[in-house]
Design a protein around this motif. Structure first.
Motif, PDB file in Angstrom:
ATOM      1  N   ARG A  50      -5.015 -19.807 -42.278  1.00 20.00           N
ATOM      2  CA  ARG A  50      -3.547 -19.711 -42.117  1.00 20.00           C
ATOM      3  C   ARG A  50      -3.002 -20.155 -40.665  1.00 20.00           C
ATOM      4  O   ARG A  50      -2.014 -20.145 -40.121  1.00 20.00           O
ATOM      5  N   GLY A  51      -4.045 -21.080 -39.993  1.00 17.07           N
ATOM      6  CA  GLY A  51      -3.746 -21.662 -38.824  1.00 17.07           C
ATOM      7  C   GLY A  51      -3.912 -20.755 -37.579  1.00 17.07           C
ATOM      8  O   GLY A  51      -3.140 -21.031 -36.454  1.00 17.07           O
ATOM      9  N   ILE A  52      -4.584 -19.769 -37.899  1.00 18.02           N
ATOM     10  CA  ILE A  52      -4.810 -18.654 -36.493  1.00 18.02           C
ATOM     11  C   ILE A  52      -6.227 -18.893 -36.076  1.00 18.02           C
ATOM     12  O   ILE A  52      -7.265 -18.813 -36.893  1.00 18.02           O
ATOM     13  N   GLU A  53      -6.493 -18.879 -34.799  1.00 18.48           N
ATOM     14  CA  GLU A  53      -7.563 -18.864 -33.898  1.00 18.48           C
ATOM     15  C   GLU A  53      -8.061 -17.583 -33.804  1.00 18.48           C
ATOM     16  O   GLU A  53      -7.215 -16.884 -33.491  1.00 18.48           O
ATOM     17  N   LEU A  54      -9.328 -17.314 -33.749  1.00 17.55           N
ATOM     18  CA  LEU A  54     -10.013 -15.888 -33.515  1.00 17.55           C
ATOM     19  C   LEU A  54     -10.805 -16.023 -32.452  1.00 17.55           C
ATOM     20  O   LEU A  54     -11.772 -17.005 -32.195  1.00 17.55           O
ATOM     21  N   GLU A  55     -10.259 -15.504 -31.087  1.00 18.53           N
ATOM     22  CA  GLU A  55     -11.192 -15.295 -29.886  1.00 18.53           C
ATOM     23  C   GLU A  55     -11.862 -13.832 -29.813  1.00 18.53           C
ATOM     24  O   GLU A  55     -10.792 -13.131 -29.772  1.00 18.53           O
ATOM     25  N   LEU A  56     -12.958 -13.646 -29.485  1.00 18.50           N
ATOM     26  CA  LEU A  56     -13.538 -12.757 -29.344  1.00 18.50           C
ATOM     27  C   LEU A  56     -13.925 -12.157 -27.829  1.00 18.50           C
ATOM     28  O   LEU A  56     -14.101 -12.942 -27.019  1.00 18.50           O
ATOM     29  N   CYS A  57     -13.615 -10.831 -27.435  1.00 21.23           N
ATOM     30  CA  CYS A  57     -13.835 -10.805 -25.866  1.00 21.23           C
ATOM     31  C   CYS A  57     -14.366  -9.528 -25.774  1.00 21.23           C
ATOM     32  O   CYS A  57     -14.216  -8.417 -26.392  1.00 21.23           O
ATOM     33  N   ARG A  58     -14.969  -9.240 -24.485  1.00 22.76           N
ATOM     34  CA  ARG A  58     -15.428  -8.040 -24.011  1.00 22.76           C
ATOM     35  C   ARG A  58     -16.501  -7.432 -24.975  1.00 22.76           C
ATOM     36  O   ARG A  58     -16.401  -6.072 -25.134  1.00 22.76           O
TER      37      ARG A  58
END
Length: 132
Positions: free
Chosen positions: A72-80
């Motif tokens: 879908r053209g969405i990037e996933l960033e994970l944090c904390r």
């Protein structure tokens, strides 16, 4: 609800996981609901600060979520992420498959650095600078 998706005056969304444990019992449902909730943004920053435990099955579901977002053209960033969660990413070598960040602001800065034309926060400095 297992997460909160916040609205920002920015071309991305930040979601906070509200579960303490992501495992084979709940990870698929968590990822499916998150996939459905996130619409029309180029990036989702997932704050994992409340997740104290994650198992390999949950990592598989997160990989699937990342793949579905990519379509879908969405990037996933994970944090904390807690140290033990980061440790599982390292042991399984899946840390290379995800962008892992210490803070929400760092995740946003990382996205903005890769996509400077999408910074629509108003002042030109980006949301990350507003978050400190």
């Amino acid at each position: 609800m297992k997460f909160i998706v916040s609205a920002h005056p920015h071309p991305l969304q930040v979601a906070e996981a509200l579960v303490h444990c992501l495992d084979d019992e709940n990870a698929k449902d968590f990822c499916d609901q998150l996939h459905e909730a996130v619409k029309n943004v180029p990036c989702l920053v997932l704050d994992m600060s409340k997740v104290f435990f994650i198992d390999v099955a949950a990592l598989t579901h997160l990989l699937d979520l990342r793949s579905r977002f990519q379509v879908r053209g969405i990037e996933l960033e994970l944090c904390r992420l807690h140290d033990n969660v980061v440790g599982l990413f390292e042991i399984t070598q899946l840390g290379k498959s995800f962008r892992l960040h210490t803070t929400v602001a760092e995740a946003i800065q990382s996205f903005e650095a890769r996509h400077p034309a999408l910074d629509r926060s108003g002042a030109g400095k980006g949301l990350a600078s507003a978050l400190g």
